[in-house]
Structures are given as C-alpha cells and as structure tokens.
Design an enzyme around this catalytic site. Structure first.
Site, mmCIF file in Angstrom:
data_model
loop_
_atom_site.group_PDB
_atom_site.id
_atom_site.type_symbol
_atom_site.label_atom_id
_atom_site.label_comp_id
_atom_site.label_asym_id
_atom_site.label_seq_id
_atom_site.Cartn_x
_atom_site.Cartn_y
_atom_site.Cartn_z
ATOM 1 N N GLY A 1 -3.668 -5.990 -0.297
ATOM 2 C CA GLY A 1 -3.280 -5.977 -1.593
ATOM 3 C C GLY A 1 -2.798 -7.408 -2.057
ATOM 4 N N LEU A 2 -2.747 -7.350 -3.413
ATOM 5 C CA LEU A 2 -2.175 -8.610 -3.992
ATOM 6 C C LEU A 2 -0.918 -8.823 -3.772
ATOM 7 C CD1 LEU A 2 -3.724 -8.117 -7.543
ATOM 8 C CD2 LEU A 2 -4.577 -9.662 -6.188
ATOM 9 N N SER A 3 -0.410 -10.109 -3.849
ATOM 10 C CA SER A 3 0.935 -10.706 -3.787
ATOM 11 C C SER A 3 1.777 -9.826 -4.626
ATOM 12 C CB SER A 3 1.112 -12.225 -4.040
ATOM 13 O OG SER A 3 2.356 -12.575 -3.871
ATOM 14 N N ALA A 4 3.043 -9.416 -4.334
ATOM 15 C CA ALA A 4 3.743 -8.482 -5.255
ATOM 16 C C ALA A 4 3.130 -6.980 -5.325
ATOM 17 C CB ALA A 4 3.978 -9.217 -6.590
ATOM 18 N N SER A 5 2.412 -6.634 -4.629
ATOM 19 C CA SER A 5 1.834 -5.405 -4.843
ATOM 20 C C SER A 5 2.833 -4.356 -4.345
ATOM 21 C CB SER A 5 0.591 -5.326 -4.130
ATOM 22 O OG SER A 5 0.458 -5.408 -2.818
ATOM 23 N N GLY A 6 3.632 -4.649 -3.393
ATOM 24 C CA GLY A 6 4.497 -3.832 -2.660
ATOM 25 C C GLY A 6 4.086 -3.626 -1.319
ATOM 26 N N LYS A 7 3.210 -4.192 -0.747
ATOM 27 C CA LYS A 7 2.830 -3.965 0.570
ATOM 28 C C LYS A 7 3.830 -4.044 1.537
ATOM 29 C CE LYS A 7 0.054 -7.652 0.924
ATOM 30 N NZ LYS A 7 0.629 -8.233 -0.277
ATOM 31 N N SER A 8 4.771 -5.129 1.642
ATOM 32 C CA SER A 8 5.625 -5.448 2.748
ATOM 33 C C SER A 8 6.721 -4.298 2.601
ATOM 34 C CB SER A 8 6.633 -6.918 2.544
ATOM 35 O OG SER A 8 5.189 -7.724 2.927
ATOM 36 N N SER B 1 -4.844 -10.451 2.843
ATOM 37 C CA SER B 1 -6.272 -10.250 3.453
ATOM 38 C C SER B 1 -7.514 -10.163 2.302
ATOM 39 C CB SER B 1 -6.117 -9.240 4.551
ATOM 40 O OG SER B 1 -5.919 -8.302 4.084
#
Length: 209
Positions: A31-38, A105
C-alpha cells in the site's frame, strides 16, 4: 546465479511444521506510504505472538538500516529490495514461522515474483507450496497525504524526493488480493481481526496448540 554450489536438504516442511506445531506462511502487506501498513502489521505480529505463534515482521524502513542499506529508491533498486525481502520472507515461512512484510512494493511484477517464490517446490518433493497472503491496505492518496507522518509527501511535492510512489512514481494496486483493508474506514483492531479470521478459515493456524 552462483556456480559450484550444492543444495543441502533438511527437514521437510511437514516435519518442521509438526515439530513446531504451526504452519509457516507469508503475509505480504502492500500500500501507499502512510496507508497504515506498518501499524496494522505490528499489531498483527503482537496478536499472533499472544496466541503462542512464531511470527516476525519485516518492515520496509527497518531493513534499509541493514540488509538493504546499499539500495536506493530508483525502480531497479526497488525491484532488488523486494526480491531480497521475498527471499528472506520465504526462509522465515520455510522455518514454520509466520513472516509479516510491510513494504510499499509498488510494482505488480515484483509482488508476483514474491508470490511465485513461495509457490516453488521445497527441498523435498513432498513439500507443499508456502502460503502467500497479499494484504492490500487501500487508502485514497489525498488521505495518505493528509496524514503524512514523516513529511515525505510534502517533500515529494516540493521536488525534494524524486521517484516518490504516488506522486512522481507509480503504484500498481493489486487486482485480486487475498485481503483488502480500507484503513481510512477500518480500525487497527478490526483489520487484525479480519486477517486473523482469514487465517483461521484457511486452516493456517490449525497446528498451533
């Protein structure tokens, strides 16, 4: 490809899963940066550990402090970044650990390469493919930009960060992810619950005691 090397077989995946009382697999967040993945990946890792399962999170920023510190952010470097992580995740999964990766990715081809690595035969002909679960953390670009916790979108808009995903470099969204999380509409707790329920439904947590 290196030459003059020989593969040394070890336990079969079935044997290792039996001894460790769980099945190895990879959960691939994109997902995009700042999407909340981490944030979701960290919460999921903690939840699985609390269930008594072996799990380990590989984070996009963290690996660039060590394993991938020699790579930049051009397309070729991004390709190699994901290739290396896919290989590492596969090793974790092969060891009967739940590997959790959190990487932008952005390219479909790289994610498909990661998936195909997990589908490849193991050291023993009886080995089953390693499960690969793609989790697309979907968020509108404007919401990600509004969050911008690291100030990266602002720098990208100012031209200070070249080839930034979503601004000056593409993000190729998954078409058929195993799990879709709209993080701007879903709490972290609900996201973790959705993923855990999927794992249970598929029987991926069934070996745990």
């Amino acid at each position: 490809m290196s030459t003059n090397i020989t593969w040394h077989p070890s336990l079969t995946r079935k044997e290792r899963n039996t001894y460790r009382k769980q099945r190895g697999l990879t959960i691939w967040f994109t997902g995009l940066s700042a999407s909340g993945k981490s944030t979701i990946a960290t919460a999921l890792e903690q939840h699985l550990l609390h269930l008594g399962l072996a799990a380990y999170r590989l984070d996009g920023d963290n690996v660039r402090f060590g394993l991938n510190k020699d790579l930049g952010f051009d397309e070729k470097s991004r390709n190699e970044n994901i290739r290396r992580i896919a290989e590492v995740a596969k090793l974790f999964a092969d060891s009967s650990t739940i590997a959790i990766t959190s990487f932008i990715s952005p390219y479909k081809a790289d994610r498909e390469t990661a998936r195909s690595l997990h589908a490849a035969p193991g050291a023993d002909p009886s080995d089953e493919p390693l499960p690969f679960i793609e989790v697309y953390v979907d968020i509108p670009l404007e919401v990600a930009e509004a969050r911008d916790p690291k100030g990266l979108y602002k720098k990208a808009r100012e031209g200070k960060i070249p080839e930034f995903t979503g601004i000056s470099a593409p993000y190729e969204a998954p078409e058929n992810p195993e799990i879709l999380i709209k993080s701007h509409e879903t709490s972290v707790e609900d996201a973790v619950r959705t993923i855990t329920e999927y794992l249970q439904k598929k029987g991926y947590l069934g070996l745990a005691q």
